[in-house]
Design an enzyme around this catalytic site. Structure first.
Site, short mmCIF file in Angstrom:
data_model
loop_
_atom_site.label_atom_id
_atom_site.label_comp_id
_atom_site.label_asym_id
_atom_site.label_seq_id
_atom_site.Cartn_x
_atom_site.Cartn_y
_atom_site.Cartn_z
N ILE A 74 -36.22 30.26 5.41
CA ILE A 74 -36.25 31.51 6.18
C ILE A 74 -37.58 32.26 6.06
CG2 ILE A 74 -33.76 31.84 6.04
CD1 ILE A 74 -34.52 34.15 3.95
N TYR A 75 -38.49 31.81 5.21
CA TYR A 75 -39.77 32.52 5.08
C TYR A 75 -40.53 32.41 6.40
CZ TYR A 75 -39.23 32.78 -0.04
OH TYR A 75 -38.80 33.04 -1.31
N SER A 76 -40.72 33.57 7.03
CA SER A 76 -41.37 33.62 8.35
C SER A 76 -40.74 32.62 9.32
CB SER A 76 -42.88 33.37 8.23
OG SER A 76 -43.51 34.48 7.63
#
Length: 365
Positions: free
Chosen positions: A81-83
């Site tokens: 889900i990071y960026s």
């Protein structure tokens, strides 16, 4: 033979620095990891929340990986889900051609799409998430895969059975979890033992001088069950950078200026924070080290800690944080920091401190 450096090391500062990176056993596994790893939450910055952390592109990320490897820090942590997956994609490009030299850690469980099955730790979602991470990272295996949070809806047998299948298939080397409570972790370990499944050897947890909740229950559990702590946000969500002080404005560049990031992150009482920073400043004057280096070194001397994830918006920050290894705080400095960061314990933990004769505080093994 004299104590002079080996010929291959003379005149080579990169190799000399590499010798100072300590490696520790990851929980009860046979796997060793560096005591520091680079977090990639600063890669990409594709949405408002993560722009508050940073927005490194492929070129800058590649440079950060170069500096990390020169210092012997070969572990890199990310999440699907990071960026919105861009951080993994950028990391994949940054390590291209040197996969065999790095340790990759990533996570999944949180919502990654709008569909009813695009969230959680079901067999469906985990397999899709891991396949996506492998594709973005341009690799065929993940060294350490962690559940990003606990899924109380999916049966543990389904989750742990799926992870075990992926380990047996060679797509995952080691398993971990993140942000679990004590009973979440202990029940998971019990299910793994009952069915002979791969068990968690790491717990990625929030821990710092201004957030010591990890010590109440998760630390004793980690020592008892041999689950190594992989610490996230060791500088208290950007509060222990040395730039946050009583009566001073926030720095121009800080995640604490991002309203979404502040509201979505851990909350800390201002006076408590300033008291800890005062103690850090005092130790900094006595040691000649920076506030972040002291805060990180304190963590590296805590029981159960195997690895601390450091973040960096740029090369300067990364090099400064790398200065947290190769030395140790003196006992009197640790005592000063412990006293300043001590917080009131909730029940039953405050009650247990009165029975230290049989319920002692964890100490390093």
């Amino acid at each position: 033979m004299s104590g002079a450096p080996a010929p291959a090391l003379r005149g080579c500062p990169h190799l000399a620095r590499r010798r100072f990176m300590e490696f520790r056993q990851l929980g009860g596994s046979g796997f060793k990891v560096p005591v520091l790893s680079l977090g990639t939450g600063t890669f990409g910055g594709s949405n408002e929340f993560f722009r508050g952390w940073g927005a490194s592109d492929v070129a800058e990320a590649t440079r950060l990986v170069d500096v990390s490897l020169e210092a012997g820090m070969n572990m890199f942590d990310s999440a699907d889900i990071y960026s919105d997956g861009l951080a993994e994609e950028i990391l994949g490009h940054a390590i291209k051609g040197r996969r065999d030299k790095v340790i990759l850690s990533t996570k999944a469980t949180f919502r990654s799409g709008k569909g009813p099955n695009d969230v959680g730790s079901s067999r469906y979602h985990l397999i899709r998430s891991i396949e996506g991470s492998l594709r973005r990272l341009q690799t065929d295996y993940i060294d350490l895969f962690q559940l990003h949070g606990f899924d109380a809806v999916t049966p543990l047998e389904e989750t742990l059975g799926t992870l075990d299948d992926l380990v047996r298939a060679g797509k995952i080397r080691y398993l971990g979890c993140s942000n679990f409570s004590g009973w979440h972790l202990m029940k998971s370990l019990a299910v793994s033992e009952k069915y002979g499944l791969s068990r968690y050897v790491a717990h990625q947890a929030y821990y710092s001088l201004v957030a010591r909740d990890y010590e109440w229950e998760l630390m004793p559990l980690a020592l008892d069950q041999k689950v190594g702590a992989v610490v996230w946000s060791p500088l208290g969500w950007g509060r222990l950078t040395g730039k946050i002080r009583r009566g001073q404005p926030l720095p121009e560049v800080s995640r604490l200026r991002n309203k979404l990031s502040v509201e979505g992150g851990p909350q800390i009482d201002d006076e408590y924070l300033y008291g800890v920073v005062d103690a850090l400043d005092a130790v900094a004057k006595e040691t000649g080290k920076t506030v972040p280096q002291i805060a990180l070194n304190w963590l590296l001397q805590r029981p159960s800690v195997a690895n601390v994830i450091i973040g960096a918006r740029n090369e300067e920050q990364l090099r400064q944080n790398l200065g947290a290894v190769g030395w140790n705080l003196a006992p009197e400095h640790i005592a000063k920091l412990d006293a300043a960061s001590k917080a009131k314990l909730p029940y039953p933990y405050f009650h247990q401190t009165g029975f230290s004769e049989r319920n002692p505080f964890p100490v390093a093994l």
